[in-house]
Scaffold this motif. Structure first.
Motif, PDB file in Angstrom:
ATOM      1  N   MET A  79     -72.886  21.550  27.560  1.00  0.00           N
ATOM      2  CA  MET A  79     -72.021  21.199  26.434  1.00  0.00           C
ATOM      3  C   MET A  79     -70.939  20.215  26.876  1.00  0.00           C
ATOM      4  O   MET A  79     -70.656  19.221  26.187  1.00  0.00           O
TER       5      MET A  79
ATOM      6  N   ARG B 215     -67.724  23.746  20.639  1.00  0.00           N
ATOM      7  CA  ARG B 215     -67.520  22.294  20.554  1.00  0.00           C
ATOM      8  C   ARG B 215     -66.315  21.981  19.665  1.00  0.00           C
ATOM      9  O   ARG B 215     -65.538  21.065  19.952  1.00  0.00           O
TER      10      ARG B 215
ATOM     11  N   ASP C  64     -75.246  26.559  30.369  1.00  0.00           N
ATOM     12  CA  ASP C  64     -75.046  26.201  28.967  1.00  0.00           C
ATOM     13  C   ASP C  64     -73.708  25.509  28.763  1.00  0.00           C
ATOM     14  O   ASP C  64     -73.593  24.520  28.027  1.00  0.00           O
ATOM     15  N   ASN C  65     -72.667  26.040  29.407  1.00  0.00           N
ATOM     16  CA  ASN C  65     -71.345  25.428  29.281  1.00  0.00           C
ATOM     17  C   ASN C  65     -71.324  24.031  29.879  1.00  0.00           C
ATOM     18  O   ASN C  65     -70.781  23.090  29.291  1.00  0.00           O
TER      19      ASN C  65
END
Length: 396
Positions: A369, A338, A365-366
């Motif tokens: 985010m 991040r 997961d990416n």
């Protein structure tokens, strides 16, 4: 590279005929042309300045000679079809000139420098250059002081930029460890004799132990930077989740082998998540990664001396494209990704309206985010099979 300089003192640029820059011009690696602004002033006195509206001391450079001079330069007959130069205006009100900026400018095929004098150039010239001529305009300051004109700054900037062009410096490796190349100042240097006026060369430099020499030089660079330029250390030091301290700097060629290894480790994970091995980061040779440093802005994050993360950006029209965002597998989930993403977004230049990136469709997961960071799926089908194209509009 071609460089055009517009000035009322063309003879001021004669030092560019000397030394390595002069040789680069003779060898055809660099073309420098000076243009006298007064040639574009048509009154009997060839005046280029007048009193300021609103009152005040000093004189302001008039817009019409500048417009005609820029029109003349941009219409150069040797330019490629549709090619436009980047306009650089030296001035104390601009962004500070840095080594990273020199590398950025060195990637451009054509630069135009506008040397102001007196109180400066009529503001409408900047607007005309952007809107009518379609130029990217950068106002750049050589330092926190005021000069009589832009010519001194042009001499300094042209030398800093031109020496980065391939072939200008005979041994390109000599550029790698210079001051500011990775945010630190250069280590102390010594030559013969071994002892001079009772002062000896440090023993480690005579040891033949290259690992020990490299460690000593790195320690000296940190110590010298802390003593002389502590401001260079502080902005790059960040702390992310769990107290993880990282140092984020622009990537340099010396980082490539370690960055190559990190890339493979991170994209093996992506290959598993997306159940495919035909992913460019896994296939590209190290030479392609090295070349990318000249085509993108790339940052690396270090923790304990080790590269643990990276990200790179490239401007495509009015969009900033973010790619190769990666964090070492053992440090994922601690906020470094991040932090690197915010860094990339914060470096978007004026004139970019969106930030975009591409992620694997199976990289849950990416994708999570990115969506938390405000990215949304771009309309239409993705250009690459098995990926998701994401876009975020910049604010303000």
């Amino acid at each position: 590279m071609r460089i055009d300089v517009i000035t009322i003192f063309p003879e001021y640029l004669s030092p560019l005929d000397l030394s390595l820059i002069g040789k680069a011009r003779q060898d055809g690696l660099l073309t420098v042309a000076a243009h006298d602004l007064r040639e574009f002033a048509h009154d009997r006195h060839r005046s280029v300045d007048d009193t300021p509206f609103g009152g005040g001391a000093g004189m302001v450079m008039k817009p019409e000679p500048w417009a005609e001079a820029l029109d003349h330069v941009v219409a150069h007959p040797d330019r490629a079809e549709g090619q436009r130069p980047r306009l650089i205006v030296p001035g104390p009100g601009g962004r500070p000139f840095t080594q990273a900026m020199a590398r950025d400018f060195a990637r451009e095929p054509w630069l135009v420098f506008a040397c102001g004098r007196y109180e400066g150039i009529d503001e409408r010239v900047y607007e005309y250059s952007r809107a009518d001529l379609g130029l990217e305009v950068s106002v750049v300051s050589l330092g926190d002081y005021v000069l009589n004109g832009g010519e001194v700054a042009v001499l300094a900037m042209v030398e800093a930029i031109a020496r980065l062009l391939p072939g200008v410096i005979g041994n390109a490796d000599s550029l790698l460890e210079e001051s500011h190349e990775d945010g630190l100042l250069e280590y102390p240097l010594y030559t013969k004799p071994r002892v001079w006026r009772d002062r000896a060369v440090p023993d480690v430099l005579l040891s033949g132990n290259h690992a020990a020499i490299a460690a000593w030089r790195h320690e000296q660079r940190l110590a010298r930077t802390a003593a002389r330029r502590p401001d260079l250390l502080h902005p790059a030091q960040v702390t992310v989740d769990g107290g993880l301290d990282v140092d984020i700097r622009p990537a340099v060629p010396a980082d490539v082998p370690e960055l190559f290894t990190l890339t493979k480790a991170c994209w093996v994970q992506e290959a598993m998540a997306n159940q495919r091995l035909d992913i460019p980061p896994l296939e590209e040779p190290i030479g392609v990664l090295r070349a990318s440093l000249d085509e993108t802005h790339t940052w690396v994050a270090r923790h304990g001396g080790r590269i643990v993360g990276s990200v790179r950006t490239a401007v495509r029209g009015d969009d900033l494209f973010v790619s190769r965002l990666m964090v070492a597998p053992d440090l994922q989930g601690r906020g470094l990704g991040r932090r690197l993403l915010r860094l990339a977004e914060d470096t978007a230049p004026d004139g970019t309206w969106t930030v975009s990136l591409i992620a694997g469709a199976g990289s849950s997961d990416n994708l999570r985010m990115y969506r938390k960071a405000g990215y949304r799926t771009a309309p239409g089908e993705p250009a690459i099979r098995g990926t998701v194209e994401l876009v975020k509009r910049r604010r303000g």
